[in-house]
Design an enzyme around this catalytic site. Sequence first.
Site, PDB file in Angstrom:
ATOM      1  N   ASP A  42       0.810  -1.231   0.000  1.00 30.18           N
ATOM      2  CA  ASP A  42       0.000   0.000   0.000  1.00 30.18           C
ATOM      3  C   ASP A  42       0.839   1.275   0.000  1.00 30.18           C
ATOM      4  OD1 ASP A  42      -2.112  -1.718   0.132  1.00 30.18           O
ATOM      5  OD2 ASP A  42      -2.692  -1.236   2.182  1.00 30.18           O
ATOM      6  N   ARG A  84      -0.151  -9.054  -4.553  1.00 32.52           N
ATOM      7  CA  ARG A  84       0.720  -9.328  -3.413  1.00 32.52           C
ATOM      8  C   ARG A  84       1.599 -10.554  -3.607  1.00 32.52           C
ATOM      9  NH1 ARG A  84      -2.975  -8.559   1.634  1.00 32.52           N
ATOM     10  NH2 ARG A  84      -2.364 -10.695   2.058  1.00 32.52           N
TER      11      ARG A  84
END
EC number: 2.7.1.90
Length: 342
Positions: free
Chosen positions: A127, A275
């Site tokens: 993030d 991810r």
Amino acid sequence: MRVGVLTGGGDCPGLNAVIRAVVRKGVKVHGFDFVGYREGWKGPLEGLTMELGIEQCRGILPRGGTILGSSRTNPFKLDNGVERIKDNLAKDGVDALVAIGGEDTLGVATRLADLGVNVVGVPKTIDNDLSGTDFTFGFDTAVNIATEAIDRLHTTAESHHRVLVVEVMGRHAGWIALHSGIAGGASMVLIPEQPFDIEDVCTKVKDRFRSKYAPIVVVSEGAVPMEGGEMTLVSGEKDAFGHVRLGGIGDRIAAEIEQRTGAEARAVVLGHIQRGGTPTAFDRWLATRFGLQAIDAVAEGDYGKMMALRGTRIDRVPLIEGTGELKLVSDEEYAEAQVFFG
Ligand code: F6P
């Protein structure tokens, strides 16, 4: 000296590169030995350990995930959590801990450092929302994956004259959407920091259809509409750090666009693809340098610090500088992307 290492929170590409660098320099330069704590803070809490030395780190540099495993365990939410961690560290003969994590894992590290635990932190999260550092590792990989997806979606959207809405990760911060949206030439980027007007989105969609190109709308999972102003949730259930599970904003926007413009619109959710898998060269480089600096901090007894990229230097900043406040996209940075909307 015996050093414990743990990885906590959502995994991200580059975790293994940090572990490898910490261990390699720790053993070769400082003569330390290591214990791996498994599954984030659950490891020292429950005494879940694994052997960790140069051998265990062979071949892991390009591998995604974490050889130590991860979890979102919050010791401050459990009975005697801090005492249990302190007892297990003493039992394992561990003098210092390297904690690799994001806002939650390093938030715990910040509080433990105040309570006398010898801990240093390494900032990770796709993030990129930790303060004090220019970038966290994992972010570059996520942005590259999202950009490649947007590139691919352009051609299929054009063939079918469709709107494609791409939902990317980003709970509170729109960094992935902003960077991949700019890199991928999105017609619009919607982020949590800037509540969006669905009518404005539809106007930009129609504008883009007037060219020979089809609109691609990139949206962070945490983006909120001006009207109704709520995040879109998969479920109301909260994790140990009080986070709800987000998801569904892409579908919601696609449905609104179809209804208001009459153009066909579909949503694509990139989810955990962002991810997983191998880190980019940049993330391997950053993760490795964070790891080298973290074990030097341990060697110098410089505890309570987080590693931070500042320009091209790796500095150490107080943990609270990284975890006190999230790093959000500013109005000026968003305005750069807005030039290309429509
Ligand atoms: O914090 C990293 C992150 O990938 C967020 O972008 C996302 O909201 C969250 O983790 C998802 O977590 P989980 O995999 O536990 O659902």
